[in-house]
Design a protein around this motif. Sequence first.
Motif, PDB file in Angstrom:
ATOM      1  N   GLY A 149       0.549  -0.769   0.028  1.00 37.56           N
ATOM      2  CA  GLY A 149       0.428   0.082  -0.121  1.00 37.56           C
ATOM      3  C   GLY A 149       0.267   1.090   0.278  1.00 37.56           C
ATOM      4  O   GLY A 149       0.178   2.487   0.381  1.00 37.56           O
ATOM      5  N   ALA A 150       2.048   1.144  -0.532  1.00 36.85           N
ATOM      6  CA  ALA A 150       2.925   2.255  -0.153  1.00 36.85           C
ATOM      7  C   ALA A 150       3.220   3.600  -1.459  1.00 36.85           C
ATOM      8  O   ALA A 150       2.245   2.435  -2.438  1.00 36.85           O
ATOM      9  CB  ALA A 150       4.517   1.910  -0.399  1.00 36.85           C
ATOM     10  N   ALA A 151       3.238   4.276  -1.628  1.00 34.45           N
ATOM     11  CA  ALA A 151       3.155   5.348  -2.184  1.00 34.45           C
ATOM     12  C   ALA A 151       4.258   5.338  -3.318  1.00 34.45           C
ATOM     13  O   ALA A 151       3.881   5.423  -4.113  1.00 34.45           O
ATOM     14  CB  ALA A 151       3.475   6.445  -2.081  1.00 34.45           C
ATOM     15  N   PHE A 152       5.443   5.274  -2.149  1.00 30.03           N
ATOM     16  CA  PHE A 152       6.250   4.449  -3.327  1.00 30.03           C
ATOM     17  C   PHE A 152       7.308   3.565  -2.643  1.00 30.03           C
ATOM     18  O   PHE A 152       7.359   3.875  -1.015  1.00 30.03           O
ATOM     19  CB  PHE A 152       7.479   6.055  -3.164  1.00 30.03           C
ATOM     20  CG  PHE A 152       6.953   7.024  -4.460  1.00 30.03           C
ATOM     21  CD1 PHE A 152       6.933   6.555  -5.871  1.00 30.03           C
ATOM     22  CD2 PHE A 152       5.910   8.005  -4.036  1.00 30.03           C
ATOM     23  CE1 PHE A 152       6.193   7.956  -6.462  1.00 30.03           C
ATOM     24  CE2 PHE A 152       5.125   8.645  -4.839  1.00 30.03           C
ATOM     25  CZ  PHE A 152       5.878   9.214  -5.805  1.00 30.03           C
ATOM     26  N   VAL A 153       8.435   2.488  -2.821  1.00 29.17           N
ATOM     27  CA  VAL A 153       9.285   1.568  -2.528  1.00 29.17           C
ATOM     28  C   VAL A 153      10.332   1.423  -3.306  1.00 29.17           C
ATOM     29  O   VAL A 153      10.904   1.434  -4.651  1.00 29.17           O
ATOM     30  CB  VAL A 153       8.658   0.524  -2.854  1.00 29.17           C
ATOM     31  CG1 VAL A 153       9.715  -0.596  -1.851  1.00 29.17           C
ATOM     32  CG2 VAL A 153       7.125   0.511  -2.234  1.00 29.17           C
ATOM     33  N   GLY A 154      11.371   1.565  -1.930  1.00 24.54           N
ATOM     34  CA  GLY A 154      12.514   2.385  -2.369  1.00 24.54           C
ATOM     35  C   GLY A 154      13.450   1.004  -1.803  1.00 24.54           C
ATOM     36  O   GLY A 154      13.567   0.697  -0.550  1.00 24.54           O
TER      37      GLY A 154
ATOM     38  N   ALA B  28       7.228  13.894  -3.345  1.00 24.30           N
ATOM     39  CA  ALA B  28       6.869  12.628  -4.181  1.00 24.30           C
ATOM     40  C   ALA B  28       4.995  12.217  -2.943  1.00 24.30           C
ATOM     41  O   ALA B  28       4.147  12.482  -3.949  1.00 24.30           O
ATOM     42  CB  ALA B  28       6.682  11.805  -5.430  1.00 24.30           C
ATOM     43  N   ALA B  29       5.501  12.159  -2.569  1.00 28.73           N
ATOM     44  CA  ALA B  29       4.119  11.825  -1.491  1.00 28.73           C
ATOM     45  C   ALA B  29       3.412  12.516  -1.093  1.00 28.73           C
ATOM     46  O   ALA B  29       1.982  11.877  -0.806  1.00 28.73           O
ATOM     47  CB  ALA B  29       4.489   9.993  -0.329  1.00 28.73           C
ATOM     48  N   LEU B  30       3.825  13.832  -0.651  1.00 30.40           N
ATOM     49  CA  LEU B  30       3.301  14.349   0.261  1.00 30.40           C
ATOM     50  C   LEU B  30       3.224  14.949  -1.106  1.00 30.40           C
ATOM     51  O   LEU B  30       1.618  15.383  -0.827  1.00 30.40           O
ATOM     52  CB  LEU B  30       4.802  15.649   0.804  1.00 30.40           C
ATOM     53  CG  LEU B  30       4.276  14.918   1.926  1.00 30.40           C
ATOM     54  CD1 LEU B  30       6.067  16.454   2.380  1.00 30.40           C
ATOM     55  CD2 LEU B  30       3.841  15.590   3.286  1.00 30.40           C
TER      56      LEU B  30
END
Length: 361
Positions: A138-143, A353-355
């Motif tokens: 469910g993450a906005a981004f995964v690094g 980017a998530a913000l």
Amino acid sequence: MTTYLLAGGGTAGHVNPLLAVADGLRARRADDEILVLGTREGLESRLVPERGYELLIVDKVPFPRRPNAAALRFPARWRKAIADVRRCIRERGVDVVLGVGGYAAAPAYIAARREGVPYVVHEANARPGLANVLGARGAAFVGVAFAGTPLRRGEVVGMPLRPEIVNLDRAATRAGAAAHFGLDADKPVLLAFGGSLGARRINEALAGSWQEILDAGWQLLHITGERSELADPGVAGYALRRYVDRMDLAFALADLIVSRSGASTVSEISALGIPAVYVPYAVGNGEQRLNASSVVDAGAAVLIDDAAFTPEKVREAILPLLRDRVRIERMAGAAADAGTRRGTENVIAHLDAALAGRRAT
């Protein structure tokens, strides 16, 4: 003002990248609020306050591995941990969450999702932990730090690193580093270490082969670990240290490294463009071997199994490498291509980017 919640910890492999991101955020905008969520038992309970950040505590709730009394208590304890984090998010006005894995990260991901707050996942190891496997959904981004890490939607961003590594100018620092360790800046240096406690296999292999390393025209900087009782032969060109608190100086001097392959170690060595021989710690689920695999595949490093790392193996595999300067230079170039010093900036870009996505909705 933006309020960040950085969640996770337990080990230095989780805490140090988290603190690197915290430092990067603080350096960018001093009026932003940076909160860290961790457990009482993890290394973060000491390191986070020492760095000047507020630590919020959540109970450590391990996922049950077998049916027992702890498994029966798990659902209630798990719900309470999530409720506690949700309360923190609401009361402190958290805008975005970063999770780095560990016991504190798992409830943070669920709490953020239920509160409508975006979150970002960063995985430091090539084999992801359970918290990040679940959180990535469910993450906005995964690094991820390493190519090939099996994490859903994972994007290679590198490892957030300590400022002293990111800002290290090896060429400009070499002469001072050589003086610090009592070595000659004009002669090549093999750096060997195994972490703060040392690595018995590496120590024993070098104890039986150091003279041949010196005979090959190299110097040896050998960090044995504080518990080691390895005798110092006291000869020119061999600097034996139990512990070094300025690893940036050791890295500045190194032309080749022999070490374990923890995630941070591999990331720092690659970011600095130093060729390496990795001897993975043969305990756990094989994550150290996986951490080294991408740089080995890139031609930046050689991997030798712990059980095989003996004085004879040094003679067979490392001494020919010391005599092959062309190969070492080629490995150094491959390391620089494989590594990055921009891990902190890349993770912060994901948070931005998530913000932005949240504020656009």
